[in-house]
Write an enzyme that holds these catalytic residues in place. Structure first.
Site, PDB file in Angstrom:
ATOM      1  N   PHE A 126       1.396  -1.405   0.069  1.00  0.00           N
ATOM      2  CA  PHE A 126       0.249   0.160  -0.259  1.00  0.00           C
ATOM      3  C   PHE A 126       1.442   1.259  -0.125  1.00  0.00           C
ATOM      4  CE2 PHE A 126      -2.871   3.661   2.256  1.00  0.00           C
ATOM      5  CZ  PHE A 126      -3.764   3.675   1.024  1.00  0.00           C
ATOM      6  N   ASP A 147       9.689   2.671   1.597  1.00  0.00           N
ATOM      7  CA  ASP A 147       8.129   2.864   1.215  1.00  0.00           C
ATOM      8  C   ASP A 147       8.207   3.281   3.252  1.00  0.00           C
ATOM      9  OD1 ASP A 147       5.626   4.012   2.636  1.00  0.00           O
ATOM     10  OD2 ASP A 147       4.304   3.570   0.768  1.00  0.00           O
ATOM     11  N   LYS A 188       2.891  10.208   8.101  1.00  0.00           N
ATOM     12  CA  LYS A 188       2.272   9.595   9.047  1.00  0.00           C
ATOM     13  C   LYS A 188       3.154  10.227  10.706  1.00  0.00           C
ATOM     14  CE  LYS A 188      -0.128   5.808   8.295  1.00  0.00           C
ATOM     15  NZ  LYS A 188      -1.400   6.140   7.603  1.00  0.00           N
TER      16      LYS A 188
END
Length: 379
Positions: free
Chosen positions: A122, A207, A236
């Protein structure tokens, strides 16, 4: 009647206030938060040092645009490069934007367009990051994906070696897949793809949107694997709740991201940099990282011991304070019942309960959460 697009399957909880690992809804009900805003509020809700830094910046200047020098950007970039293998930083507002920047830079630097990613990965929901995501359900309904992406099986080095060629611009990988099920990469797999990328002149993009900023007990999760990526994407936990993302890259990429090549109106604004600087100063301390390792070991060990004879549970896995409990059946109902009992957890795919507690969580709170989870899994 709501005026919002129904893009989220929202829970029936309206948060009134939050502090540390506790959330209180508008009815006064307290919840133990093992979500942390989906790995965002790593230092817990309303951390005093981050709150103070943002309040002080609010009194000075909020936004000026990237036509101006922003000193906070230099300080945050220095913290990110000091604690990573990168040399330069581009600031944006989210993980998807950080991955978009990485895709653009990889194509521009190499002059090639093909990018390899992995099944169940993702990377975001914009067209570039969505195309990099190896999940069909994310693609459905949006027409043809951006061309040039190929998805390979995760933890399958043989298939990767058979597929990879010099016509590939970059490989994008999560060293621990988050949304895909809290799937840790095997050491030989992660090291193998890194080695093959270097051999063939292919850029390696890691990532770290969910795994970075201390979540696994290292500043960045790739350090567990002893690799040296060309680009790292983060977001995040970078601002502990304030929207901010970043692309960290090697020095040789600098000339491909010159003036006019990429940009972001809000990226790296003074408020975001105040939040990020305060967050990184705290998280990147040896004390904080050691605490994450110790609490993570405590949580993982306790769950494995307590769930060892539970027939419903197939595996308990993770690193630091990023833990997945893989079950035989869908866990949606379990997650809902835990919420009703006052514990907030997530799914990661249909059959995995995902735990992402704050780094400031107490052992007593871990004990409470484990007891509730064990009770639910034995139901």
């Amino acid at each position: 009647m709501s005026s919002l697009f129904p893009t989220y399957a929202r829970w029936e909880i309206a948060v009134e206030e939050a502090n540390g690992s506790t959330i209180i809804d508008k009815n006064g009900k307290e919840y133990l938060d093992f979500i942390s805003g989906i790995a965002v509020c790593n230092l817990g809700h309303c951390h005093p040092k981050v709150t103070t830094a943002v309040q002080e910046q609010l009194k000075k200047v909020w936004h000026v645009s990237n036509l101006f020098e922003i000193e906070g950007q230099e300080r945050v970039a220095a913290l990110l490069t000091e604690h990573s293998s990168g040399d330069y930083v581009f600031f944006c507002n989210s993980g998807a934007e950080a991955n978009e920047a990485a895709i653009k830079l990889a194509r521009k630097y190499t002059g090639k367009h093909k990018i390899i990613s992995f099944q169940q990965s993702f990377h975001g929901r914009t067209f570039g990051s969505m195309a990099a995501t190896g999940q069909e359900k994310i693609h459905q309904g949006f027409g043809p994906m951006l061309a040039g992406f190929e998805y390979l099986p995760y933890n399958d080095l043989a298939t990767f070696e058979e597929t990879i060629h010099e016509d590939v611009a970059a490989v994008m990988v999560e060293v621990i897949q988050g949304e895909g099920g809290v799937n840790p990469g095997q050491v030989d797999f992660i090291q193998g793809i890194s080695s093959l990328c270097k051999q063939k002149g292919i850029l390696l993009i890691v990532d770290e949107v969910q795994t970075g900023i201390g979540r696994t007990g290292e500043t960045f999760a790739y350090k567990h694997y002893g690799i040296d990526p060309d680009m790292i994407t983060v977001a995040k936990g970078l601002g502990n709740g304030f929207p901010v993302g970043a692309l960290i890259g090697k020095e040789f990429l600098k000339e491909s991201f010159g003036p006019g090549s990429h940009g972001s109106t809000f990226g790296g604004n003074p408020l975001a940099m105040a939040a990020a600087e305060a967050t990184l100063t705290e998280v990147f301390s040896d004390e904080c990282l050691q605490q994450v390792k110790e609490l993570g070991d405590y949580l993982l060990t306790k769950l494995k011991e307590e769930l060892s004879d539970c027939l419903e549970v197939e595996d308990v896995r993770g690193k630091g304070l990023m833990v997945g409990i893989a079950c035989k059946e869908d866990v949606g109902v379990k997650v809902k019942r835990l919420r009703e009992k006052g514990l907030l957890v997530l799914v990661a795919g249909p059959k995995v309960i995902r735990l992402l507690p704050a780094f400031t969580v107490k052992k007593e709170q871990i004990d409470e959460a484990v007891a509730l989870i064990v009770s639910e899994c034995r139901n």
